[in-house]
Design an enzyme around this catalytic site. Sequence first.
Site, PDB file in Angstrom:
ATOM      1  N   ASN A   9       2.769 -21.895  -0.489  1.00  0.00           N
ATOM      2  CA  ASN A   9       3.104 -22.282   0.883  1.00  0.00           C
ATOM      3  C   ASN A   9       2.173 -21.513   1.818  1.00  0.00           C
ATOM      4  OD1 ASN A   9       4.196 -22.812   3.359  1.00  0.00           O
ATOM      5  ND2 ASN A   9       6.155 -21.746   2.985  1.00  0.00           N
ATOM      6  N   TRP A  10       1.159 -22.220   2.302  1.00  0.00           N
ATOM      7  CA  TRP A  10       0.157 -21.552   3.138  1.00  0.00           C
ATOM      8  C   TRP A  10       0.647 -21.330   4.566  1.00  0.00           C
ATOM      9  CZ3 TRP A  10      -5.210 -24.148   1.638  1.00  0.00           C
ATOM     10  CH2 TRP A  10      -5.565 -23.699   0.361  1.00  0.00           C
ATOM     11  N   LYS A  11       1.793 -21.920   4.914  1.00  0.00           N
ATOM     12  CA  LYS A  11       2.347 -21.769   6.265  1.00  0.00           C
ATOM     13  C   LYS A  11       1.287 -22.141   7.310  1.00  0.00           C
ATOM     14  CE  LYS A  11       5.592 -18.478   4.411  1.00  0.00           C
ATOM     15  NZ  LYS A  11       6.516 -17.368   4.648  1.00  0.00           N
ATOM     16  N   HIS A  93      12.767 -24.945   4.883  1.00  0.00           N
ATOM     17  CA  HIS A  93      12.306 -23.554   4.800  1.00  0.00           C
ATOM     18  C   HIS A  93      13.015 -22.719   5.872  1.00  0.00           C
ATOM     19  CE1 HIS A  93       9.727 -20.032   5.014  1.00  0.00           C
ATOM     20  NE2 HIS A  93       9.335 -20.342   3.796  1.00  0.00           N
ATOM     21  N   GLU A  95      12.001 -20.555   7.840  1.00  0.00           N
ATOM     22  CA  GLU A  95      11.297 -20.473   9.131  1.00  0.00           C
ATOM     23  C   GLU A  95      11.551 -21.725   9.966  1.00  0.00           C
ATOM     24  OE1 GLU A  95       7.478 -19.497   7.445  1.00  0.00           O
ATOM     25  OE2 GLU A  95       8.297 -17.559   6.821  1.00  0.00           O
ATOM     26  N   GLU A 167      15.257 -18.728  -1.595  1.00  0.00           N
ATOM     27  CA  GLU A 167      14.430 -17.800  -0.837  1.00  0.00           C
ATOM     28  C   GLU A 167      15.321 -16.970   0.087  1.00  0.00           C
ATOM     29  OE1 GLU A 167      10.075 -19.194  -0.626  1.00  0.00           O
ATOM     30  OE2 GLU A 167      11.123 -19.992   1.097  1.00  0.00           O
ATOM     31  N   GLY A 173       8.166 -12.523   3.415  1.00  0.00           N
ATOM     32  CA  GLY A 173       7.145 -11.860   4.214  1.00  0.00           C
ATOM     33  C   GLY A 173       7.424 -10.394   4.491  1.00  0.00           C
ATOM     34  N   SER A 213       8.280 -12.701  -1.021  1.00  0.00           N
ATOM     35  CA  SER A 213       7.433 -11.563  -1.396  1.00  0.00           C
ATOM     36  C   SER A 213       7.052 -11.555  -2.874  1.00  0.00           C
ATOM     37  CB  SER A 213       8.104 -10.240  -0.989  1.00  0.00           C
ATOM     38  OG  SER A 213       8.246 -10.170   0.416  1.00  0.00           O
ATOM     39  N   GLY A 234       4.289 -17.373  -0.528  1.00  0.00           N
ATOM     40  CA  GLY A 234       3.725 -17.427   0.816  1.00  0.00           C
ATOM     41  C   GLY A 234       2.468 -16.579   0.925  1.00  0.00           C
ATOM     42  N   GLY A 235       2.623 -15.355   1.406  1.00  0.00           N
ATOM     43  CA  GLY A 235       1.477 -14.487   1.659  1.00  0.00           C
ATOM     44  C   GLY A 235       0.492 -14.395   0.503  1.00  0.00           C
TER      45      GLY A 235
HETATM   46  P1  PGA Z   1       6.281 -14.790   1.190  1.00  0.00           P
HETATM   47  O1  PGA Z   1       6.809 -16.240   1.689  1.00  0.00           O
HETATM   48  O2  PGA Z   1       5.824 -14.973  -0.231  1.00  0.00           O
HETATM   49  O3  PGA Z   1       5.169 -14.450   2.119  1.00  0.00           O
HETATM   50  O4  PGA Z   1       7.449 -13.863   1.277  1.00  0.00           O
HETATM   51  C1  PGA Z   1       7.523 -17.066   0.826  1.00  0.00           C
HETATM   52  C2  PGA Z   1       7.925 -18.317   1.530  1.00  0.00           C
HETATM   53  O5  PGA Z   1       8.237 -18.259   2.725  1.00  0.00           O
HETATM   54  O6  PGA Z   1       7.953 -19.417   0.939  1.00  0.00           O
END
Ligand code: PGA
Length: 261
Positions: A9-11, A93, A95, A167, A173, A213, A234-235
Amino acid sequence: MRPIVIAANWKMNTTPADAGELARTIASRTRVPGVTRVICPPYVSLAAVRDALSGEDVGVGAQNIHHELAGAFTGEISALMLDGLATWVILGHSERRAYFNETDSLVGRKLDRAVDAGLRPILCVGEVLADRESGRQTGIVDSQLRGALEGRDPVALAAAGLVIAYEPVWAIGTGRNASGADAAAMADAIRAALRPLGWGGTAEATPVLYGGSVTSTNIGDFLGEPAIDGALIGGASLKPDEMAGIAARAGLTAAARGLAT
Ligand code: PGA
């Protein structure tokens, strides 16, 4: 046997100018038998990533869709518009829930649109820190699942390849990941929550990913759990070295499950 899925997930990162090269680099470093790979760039980078991945067995996904197919919704993207660009979509998600007020029922309507359009949904659920600290995490996730899935046809959702990503919001994050055991307990709770929604034996066949994470260092904690079927990343998904390490570890689990041919 459930698949092993590694989803990036590149956001809100990358541009059409650099996304293709990053996707190509990640694809070339994550070719591991038996591991299903997905990259979810921003909408405007979907075409670049699709083109960069031609000939690679890597799925391309969007990070959201609107809950209607067309209409006066300035700035929005519908499932129909992703035809030829994406075959997966992340829905619900945290977010989106936190910053764009997405509710469980709205996420359910998005699921309908995804199924209709032939997109494979990754439905995200997870509790905030206060809920975890007060021991209410299972109830929260149960109600998120009920809110999005109740009244929807399990057969159609299973046929669409529904994947559920657990999640925990406090782990996203933050560098503070859940333990493998906690993630596995929640995966069991998720499948238990599906059964009364009419899923029956299909619940057991539904892939459950962990996200929050995830790194090449901790991925083994999750993939060592038989209830966990991969990760939403994500990150670390923007870093080819990290993705290479994650995929390599995923390959061990895929081989152990007899998925690697
Ligand atoms: P993260 O994000 O790996 O940066 O914690 C995961 C996600 O939001 O899917």
